[in-house]
Design a protein around this motif. Structure first.
Motif, PDB file in Angstrom:
ATOM      1  N   GLU A  84     -41.161 -13.269  60.134  1.00 37.01           N
ATOM      2  CA  GLU A  84     -39.942 -13.210  59.327  1.00 37.01           C
ATOM      3  C   GLU A  84     -38.714 -12.941  60.196  1.00 37.01           C
ATOM      4  OE1 GLU A  84     -40.614 -10.218  56.368  1.00 37.01           O
ATOM      5  OE2 GLU A  84     -42.103 -11.424  55.305  1.00 37.01           O
ATOM      6  N   GLN A  87     -37.902 -16.056  62.239  1.00 38.77           N
ATOM      7  CA  GLN A  87     -37.268 -17.098  61.425  1.00 38.77           C
ATOM      8  C   GLN A  87     -35.802 -16.772  61.171  1.00 38.77           C
ATOM      9  OE1 GLN A  87     -39.740 -17.356  57.954  1.00 38.77           O
ATOM     10  NE2 GLN A  87     -41.178 -18.791  58.904  1.00 38.77           N
ATOM     11  N   ARG A  88     -35.508 -15.515  60.889  1.00 37.82           N
ATOM     12  CA  ARG A  88     -34.112 -15.120  60.680  1.00 37.82           C
ATOM     13  C   ARG A  88     -33.296 -15.319  61.950  1.00 37.82           C
ATOM     14  NH1 ARG A  88     -35.091  -9.526  58.881  1.00 37.82           N
ATOM     15  NH2 ARG A  88     -36.993  -9.990  57.787  1.00 37.82           N
ATOM     16  N   SER A  89     -33.896 -14.995  63.086  1.00 40.16           N
ATOM     17  CA  SER A  89     -33.212 -15.186  64.365  1.00 40.16           C
ATOM     18  C   SER A  89     -32.934 -16.654  64.630  1.00 40.16           C
ATOM     19  CB  SER A  89     -34.038 -14.610  65.523  1.00 40.16           C
ATOM     20  OG  SER A  89     -34.167 -13.222  65.376  1.00 40.16           O
ATOM     21  N   GLU A  90     -33.913 -17.510  64.351  1.00 38.09           N
ATOM     22  CA  GLU A  90     -33.740 -18.950  64.557  1.00 38.09           C
ATOM     23  C   GLU A  90     -32.639 -19.501  63.654  1.00 38.09           C
ATOM     24  OE1 GLU A  90     -37.500 -20.826  63.970  1.00 38.09           O
ATOM     25  OE2 GLU A  90     -38.381 -19.900  65.744  1.00 38.09           O
ATOM     26  N   GLN A  91     -32.568 -18.998  62.425  1.00 39.84           N
ATOM     27  CA  GLN A  91     -31.542 -19.467  61.489  1.00 39.84           C
ATOM     28  C   GLN A  91     -30.147 -19.068  61.961  1.00 39.84           C
ATOM     29  OE1 GLN A  91     -32.849 -17.792  57.785  1.00 39.84           O
ATOM     30  NE2 GLN A  91     -34.397 -19.382  57.445  1.00 39.84           N
ATOM     31  N   ARG A  92     -30.012 -17.909  62.575  1.00 45.57           N
ATOM     32  CA  ARG A  92     -28.705 -17.477  63.088  1.00 45.57           C
ATOM     33  C   ARG A  92     -28.272 -18.316  64.275  1.00 45.57           C
ATOM     34  NH1 ARG A  92     -30.335 -11.512  63.513  1.00 45.57           N
ATOM     35  NH2 ARG A  92     -30.858 -11.169  61.354  1.00 45.57           N
ATOM     36  N   ARG A  94     -28.957 -21.479  64.854  1.00 44.45           N
ATOM     37  CA  ARG A  94     -28.585 -22.835  64.417  1.00 44.45           C
ATOM     38  C   ARG A  94     -27.233 -22.834  63.903  1.00 44.45           C
ATOM     39  NH1 ARG A  94     -34.122 -24.240  61.266  1.00 44.45           N
ATOM     40  NH2 ARG A  94     -35.434 -24.105  63.078  1.00 44.45           N
TER      41      ARG A  94
END
Length: 94
Positions: A84, A87-92, A94
């Motif tokens: 989780e 995933q939050r880190s990857e979304q930031r 992008r």
């Protein structure tokens, strides 16, 4: 015991019974059977103790299965949390 106290006591006993059922179901899902799992009769008869779930006794093999299930549960929970966060880190990014 006053009627209001009896109502509260009955609700506490139902809650303990539901907790016992939840634990039994979770253990069953992990392949662990605690044959003595139940409600503690002393606490049920007491006017001042809260109703307790009694895990009972089990043989060493069952104790090891329970320990393994708990270890696996912790590992799974940790892995889920790490995913989780990733995933939050990857979304930031992008």
């Amino acid at each position: 015991m006053a009627p209001q106290e009896r109502t509260r006591r009955a609700a506490a006993i139902r809650d303990a019974d539901e907790a016992r059922n939840e634990l039994s179901s979770a253990l069953d899902g992990a392949g662990v059977l605690l044959p003595s799992l139940g409600l503690d009769p002393v606490s049920l008869a007491s006017g001042y103790l809260p109703p307790l779930v009694d895990l009972g006794r089990c043989n060493p093999g069952t104790a090891r299965k329970l320990a393994e299930a708990l270890r696996e549960g912790r590992a799974t929970e940790l892995t889920t949390k790490v995913r989780e966060v990733n995933q939050r880190s990857e979304q930031r990014i992008r």
